[in-house]
Design a protein around this motif. Structure first.
Motif, PDB file in Angstrom:
ATOM      1  N   SER B   2      43.969  23.049  51.045  1.00  0.00           N
ATOM      2  CA  SER B   2      43.694  24.244  50.243  1.00  0.00           C
ATOM      3  C   SER B   2      44.347  25.503  50.799  1.00  0.00           C
ATOM      4  O   SER B   2      44.696  26.403  50.045  1.00  0.00           O
ATOM      5  N   ILE B   5      47.622  25.821  49.390  1.00  0.00           N
ATOM      6  CA  ILE B   5      47.568  26.342  48.020  1.00  0.00           C
ATOM      7  C   ILE B   5      47.297  27.844  47.999  1.00  0.00           C
ATOM      8  O   ILE B   5      47.874  28.585  47.201  1.00  0.00           O
ATOM      9  N   ALA B   6      46.408  28.286  48.892  1.00  0.00           N
ATOM     10  CA  ALA B   6      46.095  29.714  48.949  1.00  0.00           C
ATOM     11  C   ALA B   6      47.362  30.522  49.216  1.00  0.00           C
ATOM     12  O   ALA B   6      47.627  31.534  48.552  1.00  0.00           O
ATOM     13  N   LEU B  10      49.398  33.052  46.519  1.00  0.00           N
ATOM     14  CA  LEU B  10      49.737  34.458  46.758  1.00  0.00           C
ATOM     15  C   LEU B  10      51.233  34.687  46.553  1.00  0.00           C
ATOM     16  O   LEU B  10      51.644  35.698  45.970  1.00  0.00           O
ATOM     17  N   SER B  28      41.467  40.588  50.504  1.00  0.00           N
ATOM     18  CA  SER B  28      40.900  39.869  49.364  1.00  0.00           C
ATOM     19  C   SER B  28      40.688  38.374  49.598  1.00  0.00           C
ATOM     20  O   SER B  28      39.599  37.846  49.344  1.00  0.00           O
ATOM     21  N   MET B  29      41.697  37.685  50.099  1.00  0.00           N
ATOM     22  CA  MET B  29      41.611  36.229  50.173  1.00  0.00           C
ATOM     23  C   MET B  29      40.517  35.725  51.108  1.00  0.00           C
ATOM     24  O   MET B  29      39.988  34.621  50.915  1.00  0.00           O
ATOM     25  N   VAL B  32      37.373  34.095  49.683  1.00  0.00           N
ATOM     26  CA  VAL B  32      37.331  32.741  49.111  1.00  0.00           C
ATOM     27  C   VAL B  32      37.915  31.671  50.033  1.00  0.00           C
ATOM     28  O   VAL B  32      37.500  30.523  49.977  1.00  0.00           O
ATOM     29  N   TRP B  33      38.882  32.036  50.882  1.00  0.00           N
ATOM     30  CA  TRP B  33      39.468  31.031  51.769  1.00  0.00           C
ATOM     31  C   TRP B  33      40.077  31.679  53.010  1.00  0.00           C
ATOM     32  O   TRP B  33      41.296  31.875  53.100  1.00  0.00           O
ATOM     33  N   PRO B  34      39.237  31.978  54.018  1.00  0.00           N
ATOM     34  CA  PRO B  34      39.731  32.611  55.234  1.00  0.00           C
ATOM     35  C   PRO B  34      40.711  31.715  55.988  1.00  0.00           C
ATOM     36  O   PRO B  34      40.617  30.488  55.917  1.00  0.00           O
ATOM     37  N   ALA B  35      41.655  32.316  56.678  1.00  0.00           N
ATOM     38  CA  ALA B  35      42.601  31.556  57.495  1.00  0.00           C
ATOM     39  C   ALA B  35      43.036  32.403  58.680  1.00  0.00           C
ATOM     40  O   ALA B  35      43.045  33.626  58.599  1.00  0.00           O
ATOM     41  N   GLN B  39      47.339  29.478  61.812  1.00  0.00           N
ATOM     42  CA  GLN B  39      47.373  28.462  60.760  1.00  0.00           C
ATOM     43  C   GLN B  39      48.333  28.853  59.641  1.00  0.00           C
ATOM     44  O   GLN B  39      49.095  28.036  59.132  1.00  0.00           O
ATOM     45  N   SER B  91      27.992  24.840  53.428  1.00  0.00           N
ATOM     46  CA  SER B  91      27.498  26.194  53.635  1.00  0.00           C
ATOM     47  C   SER B  91      26.449  26.190  54.741  1.00  0.00           C
ATOM     48  O   SER B  91      25.377  25.607  54.596  1.00  0.00           O
TER      49      SER B  91
END
Lengths: 178, 178
Positions: B2, B5-6, B10, B28-29, B32-35, B39, B91
Motif C-alpha cells: 500500500s 500505491i500511496a 501522489l 495530509s497522507m 491515512v497511511w504514514p510512512a 521507507q 487498530s
DNA sequence: ATAACCATGTAACTTGTTACATGATTAA
DNA sequence: TTAATCATGTAACAAGTTACATGGTTAT
C-alpha cells in the motif's frame, strides 16, 4: 508489540492453550487485531520465555495450557494505560478513498456503492456475531462481557456511519453532474 | 504494497521529488497511511526499477524529480478497483477498548473520557484544516478537491461517532454501578 | 479406515521502524 | 560562518504472512 498484548489480554480473561486462543483470534479478536497461527504460537513461546505467562498443564497431543502471571498482568496494565507507543493507524480503505479522484468517475461511483453495501453486510455480520456470543446487556453481566459488547457496538456504529457517508457522497456526485 | 500505491497516487496528482513526497506524507497522507523517510526513498527506487515511475530531471543536491508512467497509472487503477488484496485492518485503540474490562473500572472510565475529548479535539483540527485548505463545495470544484473534502468529511463523521459512542458507554457504566 | 479436527512448530519472505551516514544549498 | 533546511541512502532490527511439516485423537 500489540499481538503480544492481544494474547496476554485473552489469557487475562481465562487460561487456555494456543489452540484455544487461535479460535478466539478467528472469531472475536480478528475484528480488532487479526493474527496468524504461526505468529500466535511463536508469540506464546516468547511470552512464556519472558515470564509473562506460564504453562500450567500439558494435556494430550502436547496441548499446553497457559496462564497469565503477575508480571503479565502488570505488563498488560502498563500497555492499557499508555497509548503513546501504539503503532500508527493505517487503513488501505481510507487510502483508496483519499485517491478516489484518480479513477474515472463512473468507477469511483461503483466503489462508493460497493462501500455502502459492504457496510450493510458488516452490520449484519456483527449482529449475527453478537447473537452467537450470547452476551447480554443485563446489569449482572461481567466487565468482559460489558466491554466486549461496547467494542461490538463501536463496530456497528462505524459501519452505519460509513454507509451513510458513502450514500451522501453519491448524492453529492449526482448533484454535481447536473 | 500500500505504501507503493500511496506514493504512486501522489505522483499521479503531480510530479515531485522524494523530498516533496516526504512533506506530503508528513501532512495530509499521514492521516491515512504514514510512512518513514527511509521507507519512502527505497520504495521510490523500487517503483523506478519497475518502470511505474521515471526520473524526469535531476536538480541541485541530487534532487530527483519523479513522474508517473503509463504503466504506473495502470497499476494504480488496478489497485484502486481491487480491494481484495488489502492488508488486514488493525487498530491498537480498538484492541485496548476490547480489553478495557482488564483494568480497574475507574481507569477505564478515565480512558473513555479521554477518548471523547480526543474526538472533540480532532473535529476542531479537521474543521480548521478544511478552512485552511480553502476548498469549496461549489459545483465547479475539481475531482481532487471534491474527494479531498469527502475524505475530510469522513474523518469528521468518524470522530463525531467516536465521541458519541464513548459518552454512551460512560452513561451505561453509570447505570450499571447503581 | 478415513476424514475432520486438535495441536504445535519452523523457514523464507515482505513490510515497516530506528538509527546512522553523507553532503549540498540557503538564509541569518 | 553557522544553523536550518534540502536531499538521499544503508544497515540492523521488529512485526507479520505464507507455506510447509509433523503427528495425535475423535467421530462416522
Amino acid at each position: 508489540m500489540s499481538l503480544r498484548i492481544a494474547a496476554l489480554g485473552l489469557l487475562a480473561q481465562r487460561p487456555g492453550s494456543g489452540y484455544d486462543l487461535l479460535k478466539l483470534f478467528e472469531n472475536s479478536m480478528a475484528n480488532v487485531w487479526p493474527a496468524t497461527q504461526s505468529q500466535l504460537y511463536s508469540e506464546l513461546n516468547k511470552l512464556a520465555d519472558g515470564g509473562l505467562i506460564e504453562v500450567t498443564d500439558i494435556g494430550p497431543r502436547g496441548r499446553k495450557v497457559y496462564r497469565i502471571t503477575t508480571a503479565g498482568r502488570a505488563e498488560l496494565h502498563r500497555w492499557m494505560t499508555d497509548p503513546s507507543a501504539d503503532p500508527p493507524f493505517r487503513s488501505a480503505a481510507l487510502l483508496r478513498l483519499f485517491l478516489l479522484g484518480q479513477i474515472p468517475q463512473e468507477q469511483a461511483r461503483r466503489h462508493l456503492e460497493h462501500t455502502a453495501e459492504h457496510a450493510q453486510a458488516e452490520i449484519a455480520r456483527l449482529l449475527a456475531l453478537r447473537d452467537s456470543l450470547g452476551l447480554t446487556d443485563s446489569p449482572d453481566a461481567d466487565d468482559d462481557a460489558f466491554f466486549g459488547l461496547a467494542a461490538l457496538d463501536y463496530g456497528l456504529r462505524l459501519n452505519a456511519m460509513q454507509g451513510e457517508w458513502a450514500r451522501d457522497v453519491l448524492t453529492k456526485l449526482d448533484d454535481r453532474r447536473k
